[in-house]
Design an enzyme around this catalytic site. Structure first.
Site, PDB file in Angstrom:
ATOM      1  N   ASP A 182      -3.354  -6.838  -8.087  1.00 24.37           N
ATOM      2  CA  ASP A 182      -2.744  -5.516  -7.900  1.00 24.37           C
ATOM      3  C   ASP A 182      -3.823  -4.490  -8.193  1.00 24.37           C
ATOM      4  OD1 ASP A 182      -0.365  -6.859  -7.544  1.00 24.37           O
ATOM      5  OD2 ASP A 182       0.491  -6.280  -9.475  1.00 24.37           O
ATOM      6  N   GLU A 224       4.774  -3.997  -1.369  1.00 25.01           N
ATOM      7  CA  GLU A 224       3.995  -3.372  -2.446  1.00 25.01           C
ATOM      8  C   GLU A 224       2.612  -3.010  -1.902  1.00 25.01           C
ATOM      9  OE1 GLU A 224       3.954  -6.435  -5.427  1.00 25.01           O
ATOM     10  OE2 GLU A 224       5.913  -5.869  -6.238  1.00 25.01           O
ATOM     11  N   HIS A 232      -0.365  -4.728  -3.900  1.00 27.75           N
ATOM     12  CA  HIS A 232      -0.450  -6.177  -4.107  1.00 27.75           C
ATOM     13  C   HIS A 232      -1.110  -6.876  -2.919  1.00 27.75           C
ATOM     14  CE1 HIS A 232       1.172 -10.133  -5.641  1.00 27.75           C
ATOM     15  NE2 HIS A 232       0.939 -10.438  -4.372  1.00 27.75           N
TER      16      HIS A 232
END
Length: 238
Positions: A154, A218, A221
């Site tokens: 991330d 996301e 990510h």
């Protein structure tokens, strides 16, 4: 001639000693590590910054700046990945700096112990996230996340002044505003700007060119391989 030999010997010793100090400094992040980090290293993972010191680290789960509002990492303060993942990330950093001089990658999360995965999973109940939606935001700890195998990362991008680019949401934001797959819809609704999407694309371009794949829900990510591949190749990080 004798004076020259003495001078040469002293100079040679000085160079060797300085070189030894530099090598020691390079390996310094591995010294005096915590018990948790030692276990991670013993499983073959590597400290990202020993592979590429240009990559910045700010582990969100080692702070209160996350959706749980508390530190759940304890003595885990460095970012680790499987060696081949760290190599890919280093390549992404090089690609980013080649296309955007002065910009750097800022890592928010990397290898994550499975014990922490349970804490994230349970915390969704406090947020009243329906059971059927929980896996959309946090992988079931019984199965494991790619983070639990050291194969996911991330991160974001910071500019020349060290400021994170505006990506439209904070890290750990739950909802369509953070979904790469919903960006054009959010743009049409005026909830995201073209600049915010362009900033996300700066990150995506560097990461995908280095061999990572995009997560559809996301923006921060990225996976270095599929979970099936990670499970077959590596053991889960306890």
């Amino acid at each position: 001639m004798r004076a020259f030999k003495v001078f040469f010997s002293i100079a040679f010793f000085s160079v060797c000693f300085t070189s030894g100090q530099a090598q020691h400094a390079k390996n310094q992040p591995e010294k005096n590590i915590s018990p948790t980090e030692k276990k991670i290293l013993d499983q073959g993972l590597v400290n990202i910054q020993t592979v590429n010191p240009d990559i910045l680290i700010e582990l969100k789960y080692a702070t209160a700046d996350n959706f749980m509002k508390r530190n759940v990492y304890g003595d885990l303060t460095h970012a680790y990945l499987q060696p081949e993942m760290a190599k890919k990330l280093s390549q992404a950093s090089v690609i980013l700096q080649r296309t955007k001089p002065g910009f750097k990658l800022l890592v928010y999360d990397a290898a994550r112990p499975n014990s922490v995965q349970y804490k994230l999973w349970d915390a969704l109940d406090d947020l009243k996230i329906p059971v059927r939606q929980k896996t959309q935001y946090v992988a079931d700890p019984k199965i494991g996340s790619n983070h639990n195998f050291g194969c996911a990362i991330d991160l974001t991008v910071v500019d020349e002044k060290g400021q994170p680019l505006d990506m439209g949401t904070k890290y750990d934001f739950f909802g369509p505003l953070a979904y790469p797959r919903s960006e054009q819809e959010m743009l049409k609704q005026g909830k995201l700007t073209s600049k915010q999407i362009a900033n996300r694309n700066i990150l995506r371009k560097a990461m995908t060119q280095a061999g990572f794949t995009v997560n559809t829900t996301e923006w921060w990510h990225f996976d270095g391989m599929s979970k099936k591949q990670a499970r077959a190749r590596y053991g889960i990080i306890k």
